[in-house]
Design a protein around this motif. Sequence first.
Motif, mmCIF file in Angstrom:
data_model
loop_
_atom_site.group_PDB
_atom_site.id
_atom_site.type_symbol
_atom_site.label_atom_id
_atom_site.label_comp_id
_atom_site.label_asym_id
_atom_site.label_seq_id
_atom_site.Cartn_x
_atom_site.Cartn_y
_atom_site.Cartn_z
ATOM 1 N N MET A 12 0.830 -1.199 0.000
ATOM 2 C CA MET A 12 0.000 0.000 0.000
ATOM 3 C C MET A 12 0.869 1.254 0.000
ATOM 4 S SD MET A 12 -3.271 0.488 -0.032
ATOM 5 C CE MET A 12 -4.583 1.619 0.390
ATOM 6 N N ILE A 13 1.936 1.238 0.787
ATOM 7 C CA ILE A 13 2.813 2.398 0.849
ATOM 8 C C ILE A 13 3.425 2.668 -0.508
ATOM 9 C CG2 ILE A 13 4.978 3.261 1.779
ATOM 10 C CD1 ILE A 13 4.307 2.003 4.380
ATOM 11 N N LYS A 14 3.926 1.628 -1.148
ATOM 12 C CA LYS A 14 4.581 1.817 -2.443
ATOM 13 C C LYS A 14 3.642 2.446 -3.451
ATOM 14 C CE LYS A 14 8.273 -1.527 -2.674
ATOM 15 N NZ LYS A 14 8.817 -2.660 -3.426
ATOM 16 N N LYS A 15 2.384 2.023 -3.406
ATOM 17 C CA LYS A 15 1.412 2.530 -4.363
ATOM 18 C C LYS A 15 1.218 4.026 -4.192
ATOM 19 C CE LYS A 15 -3.404 1.967 -5.773
ATOM 20 N NZ LYS A 15 -4.668 1.241 -5.517
ATOM 21 N N HIS A 16 1.113 4.488 -2.959
ATOM 22 C CA HIS A 16 0.759 5.876 -2.727
ATOM 23 C C HIS A 16 1.942 6.825 -2.676
ATOM 24 C CE1 HIS A 16 -3.442 5.051 -2.318
ATOM 25 N NE2 HIS A 16 -3.168 4.050 -1.507
ATOM 26 N N ILE A 17 3.135 6.302 -2.464
ATOM 27 C CA ILE A 17 4.282 7.205 -2.478
ATOM 28 C C ILE A 17 4.486 7.806 -3.864
ATOM 29 C CG2 ILE A 17 6.086 5.521 -3.003
ATOM 30 C CD1 ILE A 17 7.863 6.991 -1.033
ATOM 31 N N LEU A 18 3.982 7.133 -4.879
ATOM 32 C CA LEU A 18 4.037 7.675 -6.232
ATOM 33 C C LEU A 18 3.389 9.044 -6.291
ATOM 34 C CD1 LEU A 18 4.309 7.577 -9.307
ATOM 35 C CD2 LEU A 18 2.225 6.214 -9.374
ATOM 36 N N PHE A 19 2.202 9.174 -5.696
ATOM 37 C CA PHE A 19 1.493 10.441 -5.734
ATOM 38 C C PHE A 19 2.190 11.479 -4.857
ATOM 39 C CE2 PHE A 19 -1.896 7.060 -5.753
ATOM 40 C CZ PHE A 19 -1.940 6.975 -7.131
ATOM 41 N N ILE A 20 2.613 11.039 -3.689
ATOM 42 C CA ILE A 20 3.269 11.937 -2.745
ATOM 43 C C ILE A 20 4.541 12.518 -3.358
ATOM 44 C CG2 ILE A 20 4.372 12.049 -0.477
ATOM 45 C CD1 ILE A 20 2.497 9.527 0.133
ATOM 46 N N ALA A 21 5.269 11.687 -4.049
ATOM 47 C CA ALA A 21 6.538 12.108 -4.639
ATOM 48 C C ALA A 21 6.370 13.239 -5.633
ATOM 49 C CB ALA A 21 7.199 10.926 -5.328
ATOM 50 N N LEU A 22 5.238 13.311 -6.267
ATOM 51 C CA LEU A 22 5.029 14.357 -7.259
ATOM 52 C C LEU A 22 5.147 15.750 -6.653
ATOM 53 C CD1 LEU A 22 2.116 12.824 -9.309
ATOM 54 C CD2 LEU A 22 4.321 13.533 -10.217
ATOM 55 N N PHE A 23 4.773 15.879 -5.391
ATOM 56 C CA PHE A 23 4.884 17.174 -4.744
ATOM 57 C C PHE A 23 6.336 17.613 -4.607
ATOM 58 C CE2 PHE A 23 0.859 15.675 -2.715
ATOM 59 C CZ PHE A 23 0.037 16.580 -3.355
ATOM 60 N N ALA A 24 7.188 16.659 -4.341
ATOM 61 C CA ALA A 24 8.554 16.987 -3.980
ATOM 62 C C ALA A 24 9.542 16.909 -5.128
ATOM 63 C CB ALA A 24 9.019 16.060 -2.869
ATOM 64 N N SER A 25 9.227 16.192 -6.169
ATOM 65 C CA SER A 25 10.167 16.006 -7.267
ATOM 66 C C SER A 25 9.443 16.056 -8.596
ATOM 67 C CB SER A 25 10.878 14.659 -7.134
ATOM 68 O OG SER A 25 11.441 14.518 -5.875
ATOM 69 N N ALA A 26 8.869 17.187 -8.905
ATOM 70 C CA ALA A 26 8.027 17.295 -10.100
ATOM 71 C C ALA A 26 8.888 17.248 -11.353
ATOM 72 C CB ALA A 26 7.222 18.578 -10.054
ATOM 73 N N VAL A 27 9.312 16.049 -11.727
ATOM 74 C CA VAL A 27 10.204 15.857 -12.867
ATOM 75 C C VAL A 27 9.355 15.472 -14.067
ATOM 76 C CG1 VAL A 27 12.185 14.591 -13.759
ATOM 77 C CG2 VAL A 27 11.999 15.045 -11.322
ATOM 78 N N PHE A 28 9.080 16.428 -14.913
ATOM 79 C CA PHE A 28 8.202 16.154 -16.039
ATOM 80 C C PHE A 28 8.923 16.412 -17.352
ATOM 81 C CE2 PHE A 28 4.570 15.575 -13.537
ATOM 82 C CZ PHE A 28 4.575 16.518 -12.527
ATOM 83 N N SER A 29 8.665 15.551 -18.318
ATOM 84 C CA SER A 29 9.037 15.788 -19.697
ATOM 85 C C SER A 29 7.736 15.676 -20.454
ATOM 86 C CB SER A 29 10.031 14.745 -20.191
ATOM 87 O OG SER A 29 10.251 14.900 -21.566
ATOM 88 N N TYR A 30 7.422 16.638 -21.262
ATOM 89 C CA TYR A 30 6.042 16.784 -21.681
ATOM 90 C C TYR A 30 5.753 16.222 -23.062
ATOM 91 C CZ TYR A 30 7.161 19.979 -18.014
ATOM 92 O OH TYR A 30 7.656 20.507 -16.859
ATOM 93 N N GLY A 31 4.513 15.820 -23.226
ATOM 94 C CA GLY A 31 4.060 15.360 -24.532
ATOM 95 C C GLY A 31 3.488 16.525 -25.309
ATOM 96 N N GLN A 32 2.208 16.445 -25.678
ATOM 97 C CA GLN A 32 1.578 17.507 -26.438
ATOM 98 C C GLN A 32 0.734 18.339 -25.501
ATOM 99 O OE1 GLN A 32 -0.638 15.368 -29.319
ATOM 100 N NE2 GLN A 32 1.126 14.200 -30.028
ATOM 101 N N GLY A 33 0.559 19.609 -25.813
ATOM 102 C CA GLY A 33 -0.322 20.415 -24.982
ATOM 103 C C GLY A 33 0.045 21.874 -24.995
ATOM 104 N N SER A 34 -0.515 22.611 -24.048
ATOM 105 C CA SER A 34 -0.388 24.053 -24.061
ATOM 106 C C SER A 34 0.990 24.517 -23.613
ATOM 107 C CB SER A 34 -1.473 24.659 -23.171
ATOM 108 O OG SER A 34 -0.969 25.099 -21.964
ATOM 109 N N ASP A 35 1.464 25.574 -24.261
ATOM 110 C CA ASP A 35 2.763 26.146 -23.896
ATOM 111 C C ASP A 35 2.716 26.723 -22.486
ATOM 112 O OD1 ASP A 35 3.819 25.460 -26.313
ATOM 113 O OD2 ASP A 35 3.465 27.416 -27.246
ATOM 114 N N LYS A 36 1.542 27.271 -22.101
ATOM 115 C CA LYS A 36 1.405 27.829 -20.754
ATOM 116 C C LYS A 36 1.576 26.742 -19.700
ATOM 117 C CE LYS A 36 -2.630 29.815 -20.844
ATOM 118 N NZ LYS A 36 -3.786 30.615 -20.337
ATOM 119 N N ALA A 37 0.989 25.582 -19.935
ATOM 120 C CA ALA A 37 1.098 24.479 -18.984
ATOM 121 C C ALA A 37 2.545 24.028 -18.856
ATOM 122 C CB ALA A 37 0.206 23.317 -19.424
ATOM 123 N N LYS A 38 3.236 23.915 -19.988
ATOM 124 C CA LYS A 38 4.633 23.496 -19.980
ATOM 125 C C LYS A 38 5.497 24.495 -19.216
ATOM 126 C CE LYS A 38 8.587 22.305 -22.892
ATOM 127 N NZ LYS A 38 9.528 23.122 -22.099
#
Length: 215
Positions: free
Chosen positions: A1-27
């Motif tokens: 259970m912990i492993k499953k939810h740490i995925l979401f928690i981690a997003l707050f602290a290490s927002a490492v994104f490489s983006y696909g398609q979408g708005s320039d403002k969002a990127k």
Amino acid sequence: MIKKHILFIALFASAVFSYGQGSDKAKALLDEVYNKVKSYKNIYIDFQSTIENTEADLKQDTNGNVTLSGEKYVLNYLGAQQLYDGKKVYTIVPENEEVTIEDVNEEDDNVSPSKMLTFYKTGHNYQWDIEQNVGGRKIQYVKLTPIDSNTEIKSILLGIDTQTKHIYKLIQTGNNGTKTTITVNSFKTDQPISGAMFTFNEKKYEDKGYYITRN
């Protein structure tokens, strides 16, 4: 259970994104979040997690906290603690008096916060979403939608504080109707922490009579 939810928690602290398609403002906004977060030596997050599924008549609220420094982290969640020292993952469950020690598989994205975030690095469309006023704070949402229709995730909404460039809320909606919401109660950076914080003391738990397993 912990492993499953740490995925979401981690997003707050290490927002490492490489983006696909979408708005320039969002990127541009996500780039600002990334650059801000990467500038910190360590991060402490106190959060509330809510899991809801109306059809299953499920609603669970849980509080937790996580401290991250680079790859290392200590997560307190669901009555257990998980520690990653950069080499091994230690899951400590006081209720069961049990510790599980696991080697890190470099190919496994479900090990550390940073590695788990590789899931988000490709394969998503993203778009500018709604803005909310939360206690005088402007929270701008960015919506990520998986390109692969076979994924279990329908969409992810990231609510970003436009002033601090910190993620305030994450809302993940699954194809099975389950919605997981994580809200940041407190976000502290560059705190004085002990170097021993990310070191597992096996003897301490042996002396307590804990059952220790290695996977």
